[in-house]
Write a protein that holds these residues in place. Structure first.
Motif, PDB file in Angstrom:
ATOM      1  N   THR B  51       0.872  -1.175   0.000  1.00 49.20           N
ATOM      2  CA  THR B  51       0.000   0.000   0.000  1.00 49.20           C
ATOM      3  C   THR B  51       0.903   1.217   0.000  1.00 49.20           C
ATOM      4  OG1 THR B  51      -1.767  -1.101   1.212  1.00 49.20           O
ATOM      5  CG2 THR B  51      -1.712   1.306   1.315  1.00 49.20           C
ATOM      6  N   ARG B  52       0.726   2.091  -0.973  1.00 45.72           N
ATOM      7  CA  ARG B  52       1.501   3.321  -1.002  1.00 45.72           C
ATOM      8  C   ARG B  52       0.562   4.495  -0.766  1.00 45.72           C
ATOM      9  NH1 ARG B  52       4.341   0.491  -5.262  1.00 45.72           N
ATOM     10  NH2 ARG B  52       6.377  -0.089  -4.436  1.00 45.72           N
ATOM     11  N   PHE B  53       1.101   5.500  -0.098  1.00 43.74           N
ATOM     12  CA  PHE B  53       0.287   6.701   0.103  1.00 43.74           C
ATOM     13  C   PHE B  53       1.122   7.947  -0.124  1.00 43.74           C
ATOM     14  CE2 PHE B  53       1.563   8.051   4.472  1.00 43.74           C
ATOM     15  CZ  PHE B  53       2.261   6.937   4.886  1.00 43.74           C
ATOM     16  N   ALA B  54       0.452   9.006  -0.567  1.00 43.87           N
ATOM     17  CA  ALA B  54       1.095  10.290  -0.799  1.00 43.87           C
ATOM     18  C   ALA B  54       0.049  11.377  -0.595  1.00 43.87           C
ATOM     19  CB  ALA B  54       1.683  10.370  -2.203  1.00 43.87           C
ATOM     20  N   VAL B  55       0.531  12.533  -0.199  1.00 41.33           N
ATOM     21  CA  VAL B  55      -0.378  13.652   0.125  1.00 41.33           C
ATOM     22  C   VAL B  55      -1.458  13.152   1.086  1.00 41.33           C
ATOM     23  CG1 VAL B  55      -1.517  15.683  -0.838  1.00 41.33           C
ATOM     24  CG2 VAL B  55      -0.038  14.318  -2.296  1.00 41.33           C
ATOM     25  N   SER B  56      -1.009  12.314   2.008  1.00 42.35           N
ATOM     26  CA  SER B  56      -1.855  11.797   3.086  1.00 42.35           C
ATOM     27  C   SER B  56      -3.046  10.979   2.605  1.00 42.35           C
ATOM     28  CB  SER B  56      -2.321  12.940   3.998  1.00 42.35           C
ATOM     29  OG  SER B  56      -1.218  13.660   4.494  1.00 42.35           O
ATOM     30  N   GLN B  57      -2.954  10.416   1.393  1.00 39.41           N
ATOM     31  CA  GLN B  57      -4.037   9.574   0.885  1.00 39.41           C
ATOM     32  C   GLN B  57      -3.445   8.325   0.246  1.00 39.41           C
ATOM     33  OE1 GLN B  57      -7.014  11.595  -1.600  1.00 39.41           O
ATOM     34  NE2 GLN B  57      -6.032  13.509  -1.026  1.00 39.41           N
ATOM     35  N   THR B  58      -4.197   7.236   0.281  1.00 40.74           N
ATOM     36  CA  THR B  58      -3.767   6.030  -0.403  1.00 40.74           C
ATOM     37  C   THR B  58      -3.688   6.303  -1.904  1.00 40.74           C
ATOM     38  OG1 THR B  58      -4.866   4.645   1.230  1.00 40.74           O
ATOM     39  CG2 THR B  58      -4.343   3.626  -0.877  1.00 40.74           C
ATOM     40  N   THR B  59      -2.583   5.930  -2.510  1.00 38.09           N
ATOM     41  CA  THR B  59      -2.465   6.088  -3.955  1.00 38.09           C
ATOM     42  C   THR B  59      -2.505   4.744  -4.674  1.00 38.09           C
ATOM     43  OG1 THR B  59      -0.056   5.991  -3.797  1.00 38.09           O
ATOM     44  CG2 THR B  59      -1.067   8.179  -3.786  1.00 38.09           C
ATOM     45  N   GLN B  60      -2.217   3.677  -3.949  1.00 37.68           N
ATOM     46  CA  GLN B  60      -2.060   2.396  -4.633  1.00 37.68           C
ATOM     47  C   GLN B  60      -2.092   1.251  -3.632  1.00 37.68           C
ATOM     48  OE1 GLN B  60       1.926   1.732  -6.122  1.00 37.68           O
ATOM     49  NE2 GLN B  60       1.134   1.114  -8.117  1.00 37.68           N
ATOM     50  N   HIS B  61      -2.918   0.256  -3.929  1.00 31.73           N
ATOM     51  CA  HIS B  61      -2.755  -1.047  -3.292  1.00 31.73           C
ATOM     52  C   HIS B  61      -2.362  -1.971  -4.423  1.00 31.73           C
ATOM     53  CE1 HIS B  61      -4.625  -0.141   0.542  1.00 31.73           C
ATOM     54  NE2 HIS B  61      -5.714   0.300  -0.039  1.00 31.73           N
ATOM     55  N   HIS B  62      -1.265  -2.686  -4.304  1.00 32.06           N
ATOM     56  CA  HIS B  62      -1.011  -3.670  -5.344  1.00 32.06           C
ATOM     57  C   HIS B  62      -0.308  -4.894  -4.791  1.00 32.06           C
ATOM     58  CE1 HIS B  62       3.333  -3.615  -6.470  1.00 32.06           C
ATOM     59  NE2 HIS B  62       3.308  -2.501  -5.799  1.00 32.06           N
ATOM     60  N   ASP B  63      -0.592  -6.018  -5.411  1.00 24.89           N
ATOM     61  CA  ASP B  63       0.049  -7.288  -5.083  1.00 24.89           C
ATOM     62  C   ASP B  63       0.911  -7.704  -6.265  1.00 24.89           C
ATOM     63  OD1 ASP B  63      -2.785  -8.933  -3.410  1.00 24.89           O
ATOM     64  OD2 ASP B  63      -1.564  -7.175  -2.910  1.00 24.89           O
ATOM     65  N   LEU B  64       2.133  -8.119  -5.976  1.00 25.91           N
ATOM     66  CA  LEU B  64       3.018  -8.613  -7.028  1.00 25.91           C
ATOM     67  C   LEU B  64       3.510  -9.988  -6.632  1.00 25.91           C
ATOM     68  CD1 LEU B  64       4.648  -8.149  -9.633  1.00 25.91           C
ATOM     69  CD2 LEU B  64       6.461  -7.172  -8.219  1.00 25.91           C
ATOM     70  N   SER B  65       3.178 -10.961  -7.448  1.00 23.84           N
ATOM     71  CA  SER B  65       3.592 -12.336  -7.171  1.00 23.84           C
ATOM     72  C   SER B  65       4.499 -12.805  -8.291  1.00 23.84           C
ATOM     73  CB  SER B  65       2.336 -13.220  -7.081  1.00 23.84           C
ATOM     74  OG  SER B  65       2.684 -14.561  -6.901  1.00 23.84           O
ATOM     75  N   THR B  66       5.681 -13.286  -7.965  1.00 20.45           N
ATOM     76  CA  THR B  66       6.599 -13.753  -9.009  1.00 20.45           C
ATOM     77  C   THR B  66       7.132 -15.138  -8.665  1.00 20.45           C
ATOM     78  OG1 THR B  66       8.460 -12.663  -7.904  1.00 20.45           O
ATOM     79  CG2 THR B  66       7.406 -11.466  -9.696  1.00 20.45           C
ATOM     80  N   ILE B  67       7.372 -15.886  -9.710  1.00 18.91           N
ATOM     81  CA  ILE B  67       8.064 -17.178  -9.598  1.00 18.91           C
ATOM     82  C   ILE B  67       9.371 -17.039 -10.362  1.00 18.91           C
ATOM     83  CG2 ILE B  67       7.979 -19.631 -10.131  1.00 18.91           C
ATOM     84  CD1 ILE B  67       4.956 -19.462 -10.149  1.00 18.91           C
ATOM     85  N   SER B  68      10.457 -17.512  -9.797  1.00 19.64           N
ATOM     86  CA  SER B  68      11.729 -17.450 -10.502  1.00 19.64           C
ATOM     87  C   SER B  68      12.534 -18.711 -10.216  1.00 19.64           C
ATOM     88  CB  SER B  68      12.527 -16.204 -10.093  1.00 19.64           C
ATOM     89  OG  SER B  68      12.758 -16.193  -8.704  1.00 19.64           O
ATOM     90  N   PHE B  69      13.490 -18.967 -11.093  1.00 20.16           N
ATOM     91  CA  PHE B  69      14.399 -20.106 -10.928  1.00 20.16           C
ATOM     92  C   PHE B  69      15.827 -19.623 -11.005  1.00 20.16           C
ATOM     93  CE2 PHE B  69      11.652 -23.748 -10.896  1.00 20.16           C
ATOM     94  CZ  PHE B  69      10.505 -23.326 -11.539  1.00 20.16           C
TER      95      PHE B  69
END
Lengths: 108, 463
Positions: B51-69
């Protein structure tokens, strides 16, 4: 440039970088240096560093080597920001002489 | 009861990912065996919920899922390592590794991959910080910040990260580990555009919920305090380093204690194992199996070798150098003297990744009261080695620098650049006290530290 320098140093190969977030106060460490006295190289210095304030430093430049000595350098990438973002970077330069730069080596 | 790392992940969400990891490892192992290579294969799942916020407000909720070898091949004392997130192109990954190996010079000392070792699987799981809980924490933090200054602008990050890896090798290693971690950072900015004040507080956490409102209030107060600055001349000062400043110095101690540097004379630690390097008040442990104290926890290292909790500095005496199997073979003559500190995959090498500096007896307030005439440094910025062999560093103060006189904070100070060695800073007789409250950061957990002297070499031109 060396022959024209009466009392100075050559520093080569940056090995550490530190600068504030307004890009003003910096301090860089280098791998190797040479003492110049009366236009001749007279000695070797280990890991010298130099420091300054960006506009004053660059305004103190008084000689730039010619195109023959230009080389492309720069970091392969650089990142900034929150969230962080990265892009490729690169820049070239020729050896350049600066006057009245504060130099020093960390003493234990 | 034995903890099973992959059971910490929701099977509905990650069942397919684990199947891909297992299938990918099996496929690469088959290729290696067919072609006569020793191989170490690592399958990794990473989930970042941010969750990122700026100017005292939420700007983004994001999920990042990666698989690597990650694939390491070894043959005839030659080795090569490659990584990919392109999990449908494992044949191409193998071809790249093979090509790299064939173009790598052999190392006479290379003994190949490490043998498997048994290990206890203890529970390293931690609280999962859901998006709803992060939103609630953010609201509470912003409200708390605005109680201190209704004009404050806040920005930052709240996140929950999960990591899983399975390491399999032709030597018989088949190990799993997982770890979870939460992170909170708040930046506070206030004042007119051309004369702003700045504050920042951050922490990693595992199970014990931090007091987010308290962090928000502190960051905002720092921003208010730094609206008015006095300028002090550079020089040597008595100094109280807050945990955010101490963590940066300890980072350099950890990563400056590498096996290659130790044996080849480029590390501050070279020839100093067993020496009294720091003040006796400084004890630092490597605790990869203690999720209550350390953030970077794992059951096994990047080579699938069991990790151990150990003492790194015992009352200021250096007691431990980390090795992976490659450097253990090169410098100790036996690959199986590896210590369970291998980075593996993207990182390589060996390092102390879960450093915890033992707390002392004094609160931060008591330490401030102990300062005669000095500086309270909340954090450092852009730190770099200037002299690796002697622990020499340079960097700047940031987000709060205060003048303390006769035990009281007298005001905020314009940022300074320091040029100092961590050997000199923490040397015997220079440490006055160690604080009693720990704060967790990415690779270390540290208290505040009060020092007799610390060298500042110039004034920075930032607020």
């Amino acid at each position: 440039m060396i022959e024209e320098t009466k009392d100075g140093y050559i520093f080569d190969t940056n090995v550490s970088w530190s600068i504030d977030d307004l890009r003003l106060s910096f301090q860089f460490g280098t791998e190797i240096g040479w003492r110049i006295e009366n236009g001749e190289i007279t000695g070797l210095i280990k890991k010298p560093s130099y420091t300054g304030i960006t506009p004053q430093f660059w305004n103190s430049a008084d000689a730039v080597a010619n195109e023959k000595y230009f080389e492309m350098y720069g970091t392969p990438n650089c990142g900034k920001g929150e969230p962080g973002q990265v892009m490729y970077t690169g820049h070239g330069a020729s050896p350049t002489r600066f006057r009245n730069v504060r130099i020093g080596v960390v003493q234990k | 009861m034995t903890w099973i790392p992959r059971n910490s992940f929701d099977p509905n969400e990650f069942g397919e990912s684990f199947s891909k990891i297992d299938a990918g490892i099996q496929h690469l192992m088959k290729l290696a065996e067919q072609k006569g290579y020793d191989a170490q294969i690592t399958g990794i799942i990473e989930l970042q919920e941010v969750t990122r916020f700026a100017v005292s407000q939420t700007t983004q909720h994001h999920d990042l899922s990666t698989i690597s070898f990650s694939l390491l091949l070894h043959k005839n004392k030659q080795r090569a390592s490659v990584q990919t997130t392109l999990i449908e192109e494992l044949d191409a990954l193998f071809d790249k590794a093979e090509n790299s190996l064939q173009n790598s010079p052999p190392n006479d000392f290379d003994q190949g991959l490490p043998a498997p070792k048994p290990y206890n699987s203890i529970d390293l799981s931690s609280r999962h910080w859901t998006v709803e809980a992060r939103a609630d924490a953010l609201i509470a933090a912003v409200n708390a910040a605005e109680e201190v200054d209704p004009n404050v602008i806040t920005a930052g990050t709240l996140s929950s990260s999960s990591f899983y890896s399975r390491i399999v090798s032709t030597e018989g290693v088949d190990s799993e580990t997982a770890s979870m971690s939460n992170y909170f950072k708040i930046n506070a900015i206030t004042g007119p555009v051309d004369a702003r004040g700045y504050g920042q507080e951050e922490t990693f956490w595992k199970n014990k919920l931090p007091n987010f409102e308290s962090y928000a209030r502190e960051a905002t107060q720092t921003a208010k305090d730094t609206l008015t600055l006095k300028t002090l001349e550079p020089g040597e000062y008595e100094v109280l380093l807050g945990p955010r400043a101490v963590t940066d110095l300890v980072n350099f101690i950890q990563f400056g204690t590498d096996p290659t540097g130790f044996h080849e004379g480029t590390s501050y630690a070279a020839d100093r194992l067993g020496d009294q390097i720091f003040d006796p008040q400084i004890t630092i442990e490597d605790l990869p199996r203690n999720p209550e104290k350390a953030n970077f926890c794992r059951l096994v290292d990047g080579e699938g070798i069991p990790t151990e909790n150990r003492t790194f500095f015992d009352k200021g005496v250096l007691t431990f150098i980390p090795y992976d199997s490659f450097t253990a073979a090169k410098y100790l003559g036996d690959k199986n003297l590896a210590t369970g500190n291998a980075g593996g995959g993207f990182f390589g090498g060996a390092f102390v990744g879960a450093a915890v500096m033992n707390p002392g007896s004094k609160s931060l307030q008591q330490q401030i009261q102990d300062v005669d005439d000095g500086l309270y440094v909340k954090s450092f910025w852009y730190n770099r080695f200037t002299d690796r062999r002697n622990g020499g560093l340079t960097g700047l103060t940031r987000n709060g620098l205060y003048h303390v006189k006769n035990g009281e904070i007298t005001g905020a100070v314009r940022n300074l650049r320091y040029t100092e060695s961590f050997l000199r800073a923490f040397e015997p007789e220079n440490v006055i006290s160690v604080g009693n409250e720990l704060r967790m950061y990415m690779v270390n957990t540290v208290p505040s530290v009060h020092l007799k002297r610390y060298r500042f070499s110039s004034v920075a031109h930032t607020m």
